[in-house]
Design a protein around this motif. Structure first.
Motif, PDB file in Angstrom:
ATOM      1  N   ARG A   1      24.041  46.115  34.154  1.00 32.81           N
ATOM      2  CA  ARG A   1      23.801  45.389  36.213  1.00 32.81           C
ATOM      3  C   ARG A   1      23.943  44.720  35.989  1.00 32.81           C
ATOM      4  NH1 ARG A   1      19.907  47.153  39.055  1.00 32.81           N
ATOM      5  NH2 ARG A   1      18.550  48.030  37.672  1.00 32.81           N
ATOM      6  N   THR A   2      24.387  43.030  35.498  1.00 37.20           N
ATOM      7  CA  THR A   2      25.405  42.364  35.782  1.00 37.20           C
ATOM      8  C   THR A   2      26.537  42.068  35.655  1.00 37.20           C
ATOM      9  OG1 THR A   2      24.917  40.911  33.874  1.00 37.20           O
ATOM     10  CG2 THR A   2      23.224  40.973  35.498  1.00 37.20           C
ATOM     11  N   GLY A   3      26.756  42.908  35.081  1.00 36.51           N
ATOM     12  CA  GLY A   3      28.877  42.711  34.256  1.00 36.51           C
ATOM     13  C   GLY A   3      29.185  41.342  33.312  1.00 36.51           C
ATOM     14  N   LEU A   4      27.681  41.118  33.237  1.00 34.95           N
ATOM     15  CA  LEU A   4      27.567  39.781  32.185  1.00 34.95           C
ATOM     16  C   LEU A   4      27.801  40.190  31.252  1.00 34.95           C
ATOM     17  CD1 LEU A   4      25.811  37.011  34.763  1.00 34.95           C
ATOM     18  CD2 LEU A   4      28.606  37.022  34.234  1.00 34.95           C
ATOM     19  N   GLY A   5      28.782  39.108  30.250  1.00 33.05           N
ATOM     20  CA  GLY A   5      28.969  39.914  29.285  1.00 33.05           C
ATOM     21  C   GLY A   5      29.169  41.430  28.783  1.00 33.05           C
ATOM     22  N   ARG A   6      29.901  42.085  29.133  1.00 28.09           N
ATOM     23  CA  ARG A   6      30.046  43.304  28.794  1.00 28.09           C
ATOM     24  C   ARG A   6      31.080  43.515  27.512  1.00 28.09           C
ATOM     25  NH1 ARG A   6      29.910  47.701  32.263  1.00 28.09           N
ATOM     26  NH2 ARG A   6      29.565  46.808  34.262  1.00 28.09           N
ATOM     27  N   PHE A   7      31.649  42.228  26.914  1.00 31.71           N
ATOM     28  CA  PHE A   7      32.749  41.881  26.185  1.00 31.71           C
ATOM     29  C   PHE A   7      31.550  41.862  24.969  1.00 31.71           C
ATOM     30  CE2 PHE A   7      31.146  38.504  26.741  1.00 31.71           C
ATOM     31  CZ  PHE A   7      30.574  37.353  24.967  1.00 31.71           C
ATOM     32  N   LEU A   8      30.634  42.251  25.140  1.00 28.94           N
ATOM     33  CA  LEU A   8      29.698  42.074  23.523  1.00 28.94           C
ATOM     34  C   LEU A   8      29.649  43.867  22.954  1.00 28.94           C
ATOM     35  CD1 LEU A   8      26.817  40.196  25.242  1.00 28.94           C
ATOM     36  CD2 LEU A   8      28.118  39.798  23.255  1.00 28.94           C
ATOM     37  N   PHE A   9      29.505  44.876  23.970  1.00 30.77           N
ATOM     38  CA  PHE A   9      29.749  45.830  23.745  1.00 30.77           C
ATOM     39  C   PHE A   9      30.489  46.969  24.132  1.00 30.77           C
ATOM     40  CE2 PHE A   9      25.439  44.600  24.717  1.00 30.77           C
ATOM     41  CZ  PHE A   9      24.741  44.483  23.221  1.00 30.77           C
TER      42      PHE A   9
END
Length: 342
Positions: free
Chosen positions: A324-332
């Motif tokens: 939803r936020t686009g933040l931390g997308r690198f996590l998954f």
């Protein structure tokens, strides 16, 4: 259980196969349950009413994980090596290294207090070659994909590979080197998923066409599996291999019936996002395992169930927040710099 990142799932690819996602969902929940239940019981100093379920799943829990992971290997073995390494090796190594660093960052204060800074740093370096904690599964998957591709390119007869892999599992091999021991114990299931994939898909079709026969087979398997566990025979050489493969067949039947019923969409969603749960379940599991007992409201079995629920739903909530936020997308999702092929 081959795992997919959100970006992989959004890219052009054939439609997802419902029963496979249901099977992945069953597998990941059983694995999370094992860690949650055994962790709670160790902390409480007693077993709870969920322990029999964990023990029942012991013969087939991890074998099914790897069996499902091998189902689609045949479709990618003839890819260009660069693309193959990107999708089937770097894919897993990226998430292993990322979440290894995250877990170590969280645990570092405890490690340093117990072992000292030097030993903590040394432990992190060792984890680069020795699978760490709950992350060992994706570490092994990268190795399994490489070995399978090398055997394919060398035109080694699959019958020979399957026989040798079975012998390695039966042996059993105990070198003390985790990556070697895990490979010998689990590769046979991954490779079996690859070479037996047509038969497993045929079994899934059979389940839907002959529901009564499938239910009878599931009940027979459950009785035999449970009897082996009660008699403490499920780890016996040879029998453990048979129980693992039989459990894989049973999960195919169960998953096919669930998919056909259309009543377990949530389970399929969990399976389709299994890597999300696998990577992140440790944190809500650890937090709930510490906080819930302080309430003093639950017996050990109920605590185990609540911790399992928290461990499964926590990563889902995190994933939805990231989406939803686009933040931390690198996590998954692997960023562009972590790819060999765009």
């Amino acid at each position: 259980m081959t795992t997919d990142t959100p970006s992989d799932m959004r890219s052009a690819r054939p439609p997802r196969i419902a029963w496979v996602d249901h099977a992945k969902g069953i597998c990941i929940i059983l694995v999370v349950m094992m860690h949650a239940v055994l962790g709670v019981e160790a902390a409480e100093g007693e077993t709870g009413w969920m322990n029999p379920l964990v023990q029942f799943a012991a013969p087939f829990r991890m074998p099914d994980f790897f069996l499902i992971s091998g189902l689609f290997v045949a479709q990618v073995l003839d890819r260009d090596w660069r693309l193959y390494l990107d999708r089937k090796v770097l894919h897993y190594l990226y998430f292993y290294l990322l979440w290894l660093a995250i877990q170590y960052a969280v645990k570092a204060p405890v490690f340093i207090a117990e072992q000292g800074a030097a030993a903590t740093l040394a432990g992190f370096v060792v984890a680069l070659v020795q699978p760490f904690g709950t992350l060992w599964f994706i570490y092994l998957l990268a190795i399994f994909f490489v070995v399978t591709r090398l055997l394919h390119d060398a035109r080694v007869p699959w019958q020979l590979t399957l026989a040798v892999a079975a012998l390695l599992q039966i042996a059993p091999v105990e070198t003390g080197v985790h990556v070697v021991d895990y490979f010998c114990e689990r590769f046979v299931y991954f490779f079996a998923g690859y070479v037996l994939a047509p038969r497993l898909f045929a079994l899934a079709d059979l389940a839907v066409r002959h529901v009564g026969l499938s239910l009878a087979g599931i009940l027979l398997w459950a009785g035999l599996n449970g009897a082996a566990v009660l008699a403490a025979l499920h780890e016996a050489p040879g029998l453990s291999l048979l129980l693992g493969l039989a459990g894989g067949g049973a999960i195919v039947l169960v998953s096919s019936l669930l998919a056909a019923s259309g009543r377990a969409a949530a389970l399929a969603w969990v399976g389709a996002h299994s890597i999300v749960i696998y990577l992140a379940f440790f944190f809500p599991m650890a937090a709930s395992r510490v906080l819930l007992p302080k309430l003093g409201l639950f017996d050990t079995g109920t605590l185990s169930l609540l911790v399992t629920i928290a461990a499964v739903t926590g990563p889902v909530i995190l994933f939805l927040l990231v989406e939803r936020t686009g933040l931390g997308r690198f996590l998954f999702e692997r960023p562009a710099w972590a790819r060999l092929v765009p």
